[in-house]
Design an enzyme around this catalytic site. Structure first.
Site, PDB file in Angstrom:
ATOM      1  N   TYR A 187      61.796  35.427 111.916  1.00 57.04           N
ATOM      2  CA  TYR A 187      61.617  36.843 111.594  1.00 57.04           C
ATOM      3  C   TYR A 187      62.103  37.756 112.724  1.00 57.04           C
ATOM      4  O   TYR A 187      61.984  37.420 113.900  1.00 57.04           O
ATOM      5  CB  TYR A 187      60.139  37.175 111.371  1.00 57.04           C
ATOM      6  CG  TYR A 187      59.373  36.242 110.473  1.00 57.04           C
ATOM      7  CD1 TYR A 187      59.985  35.570 109.422  1.00 57.04           C
ATOM      8  CD2 TYR A 187      58.010  36.044 110.673  1.00 57.04           C
ATOM      9  CE1 TYR A 187      59.259  34.725 108.608  1.00 57.04           C
ATOM     10  CE2 TYR A 187      57.276  35.198 109.856  1.00 57.04           C
ATOM     11  CZ  TYR A 187      57.910  34.534 108.832  1.00 57.04           C
ATOM     12  OH  TYR A 187      57.197  33.698 108.033  1.00 57.04           O
ATOM     13  N   GLU A 191      33.033  40.804 103.716  1.00 58.83           N
ATOM     14  CA  GLU A 191      33.630  41.235 102.449  1.00 58.83           C
ATOM     15  C   GLU A 191      33.476  42.724 102.178  1.00 58.83           C
ATOM     16  O   GLU A 191      34.096  43.254 101.253  1.00 58.83           O
ATOM     17  CB  GLU A 191      33.053  40.407 101.300  1.00 58.83           C
ATOM     18  CG  GLU A 191      33.512  38.950 101.372  1.00 58.83           C
ATOM     19  CD  GLU A 191      32.979  38.102 100.247  1.00 58.83           C
ATOM     20  OE1 GLU A 191      33.731  37.237  99.747  1.00 58.83           O
ATOM     21  OE2 GLU A 191      31.799  38.283  99.862  1.00 58.83           O
ATOM     22  N   ASP A 245      44.179  36.043 101.087  1.00 57.60           N
ATOM     23  CA  ASP A 245      43.300  36.285  99.943  1.00 57.60           C
ATOM     24  C   ASP A 245      42.723  37.699 100.009  1.00 57.60           C
ATOM     25  O   ASP A 245      42.615  38.389  98.988  1.00 57.60           O
ATOM     26  CB  ASP A 245      42.183  35.237  99.891  1.00 57.60           C
ATOM     27  CG  ASP A 245      41.411  35.119 101.208  1.00 57.60           C
ATOM     28  OD1 ASP A 245      41.980  35.411 102.279  1.00 57.60           O
ATOM     29  OD2 ASP A 245      40.227  34.704 101.163  1.00 57.60           O
ATOM     30  N   HIS A 303      43.138  29.571 102.797  1.00 59.63           N
ATOM     31  CA  HIS A 303      43.547  30.934 103.146  1.00 59.63           C
ATOM     32  C   HIS A 303      42.972  31.257 104.522  1.00 59.63           C
ATOM     33  O   HIS A 303      41.980  31.974 104.664  1.00 59.63           O
ATOM     34  CB  HIS A 303      43.064  31.934 102.101  1.00 59.63           C
ATOM     35  CG  HIS A 303      44.020  32.133 100.980  1.00 59.63           C
ATOM     36  ND1 HIS A 303      45.320  32.572 101.176  1.00 59.63           N
ATOM     37  CD2 HIS A 303      43.894  31.929  99.656  1.00 59.63           C
ATOM     38  CE1 HIS A 303      45.941  32.649 100.019  1.00 59.63           C
ATOM     39  NE2 HIS A 303      45.108  32.257  99.078  1.00 59.63           N
TER      40      HIS A 303
END
Length: 391
Positions: free
Chosen positions: A300, A374, A107, A102
């Site tokens: 895209y 985090e 994630d 990731h």
């Protein structure tokens, strides 16, 4: 409501870390997110959130109904897939899937949306309308992901009025959020050029049609597509990152393959640029006695952030973090398949600061050493929940 969301996010902080670490430890490539989808479905079901599966193969869509569920609908989206990169972070929860990581923060995106889902479910009697949770696979794959989910009806029954998504930004400090109104991320096309000539001995070039020299002229001349053809007010990038000739010091190969990308913000110019690339490459090849095949994989469109949607992100983030923590961002030449949603309904993709404290040179996205703070998980969950609960 704001204080309740912040309190619930803080209470869920350790759970969000564990969720993110589980997802980081078990990454899956585009179209292969089977276990990731099962994990998300399990979490939503634990919290009493109705969901359906099988979207674009492995995607999951949850629906939370607040008061007067038919009064409005907002969609929140997170991407699920990882990249074919061998992780080199040394983290105790590093990827257990060899060659898969990731490395783009998906994630984090999933963990933040799961956190927002839990918060919104806990407060469903205190906000109006319906929130649709879109866990989307295959963001890194042109042919799957958002286009497939839209084709399958993800923007229907109920039909969202707006859609929001966050994306990690490694160079932005944790605790900050970035927003851009209007054209934000570029369209993207993959370019494949095959130059053909006549192979032979490098010491006898007069008997060859030199594909290496031909390719050098093609690559050099293609820079004029931007410098002399692109309107100066439309940002455009044309880059080539792979050239394969497979000759030797004294062998001129029969063909050379080149691979690159085109990024821009205007569909009319984008089509003209494709034509310029084809004409330039083929014309040079023919002038040197060879031939050239050009294949452009149409990717895209550009991400367009709706003004009202972007302003709501600024308000919610400003209320949560303080207005001084919300940055105005420049356009980015990177691309995102969130663009497909913003071409259909108003939406906004904003940036979540994840730079760890004290880190002077954070690793970029799509690198084997990407790490994040985090503490950003709670912030992302708070803002997404705030957007979902805002009328």
């Amino acid at each position: 409501m704001q204080e309740k969301i912040k309190r619930l996010a803080q209470e869920a902080a350790s759970d969000l870390v564990q969720i993110r670490r589980h997802l980081h430890r078990h990454p899956e490539l585009s179209t292969q997110e089977v276990e990731t989808g099962r994990y998300i479905q399990k979490k939503l079901s634990e919290w009493g959130i109705a969901c359906t599966t099988g979207w674009s193969g492995t995607g999951v869509v949850g629906v939370i109904e607040g008061k007067n569920p038919s009064s409005r609908c907002v969609a929140l989206r997170a991407d699920m897939d990882a990249l074919p990169i061998e992780e080199q972070t040394g983290l105790e929860f590093a990827s257990q899937n060899k060659g898969v990581m990731h490395a783009c923060g998906h994630d984090v995106h999933m963990a933040c949306l799961l956190g927002a889902a839990k918060i919104l479910q806990s407060l469903k009697d205190e906000w109006q309308g319906t929130v649709k949770l879109i866990f989307q696979p295959s963001e890194e794959d042109f042919r799957a992901g958002a286009p497939k989910m839209i084709e399958q009806g993800v923007l229907e029954n109920p039909a969202p009025e707006r859609i929001y998504a966050l994306h990690v930004m490694p160079e932005l400090e944790c605790g900050r959020v970035g927003v851009k109104t209007g054209q934000y991320m570029a369209s993207t096309d993959e370019i494949y050029i095959k130059a053909r000539g006549k192979a032979g001995h490098g010491a006898m070039p007069e008997q060859c049609v030199d594909t290496v020299l031909m390719s050098a002229y093609i690559l050099t001349s293609l820079q004029q597509v931007v410098s002399r053809n692109a309107p100066p007010y439309i940002p455009t990038v044309l880059s080539f990152g792979r050239i394969v000739g497979d000759g030797r010091t004294n062998i001129i190969p029969a063909e050379v393959n080149m691979e690159g990308t085109l990024r821009t913000f205007n569909e009319e110019w984008r089509a003209k640029a494709h034509d310029c690339i084809v004409r330039c490459a083929q014309g040079i090849a023919q002038s040197m006695g060879g031939s050239c095949e050009v294949y452009i994989d149409h990717g895209y469109p550009f991400v367009n952030n709706d003004a009202e949607a972007a302003d709501l992100v600024r308000k919610v983030a400003g209320d949560m973090l303080g207005k001084e923590q919300v940055d105005e961002l420049p356009p980015r030449m990177t691309a995102e398949d969130f663009a497909y949603y913003t071409q259909r309904i108003p939406g906004c993709m904003f940036r979540l600061g994840v730079k760890p404290p004290g880190l002077k040179e954070p690793s970029n996205l799509h690198t084997a050493t990407l790490t994040i703070d985090e503490n950003a998980l709670c912030i992302g969950a708070e803002i997404l929940a705030g957007l979902g609960a805002s009328a």
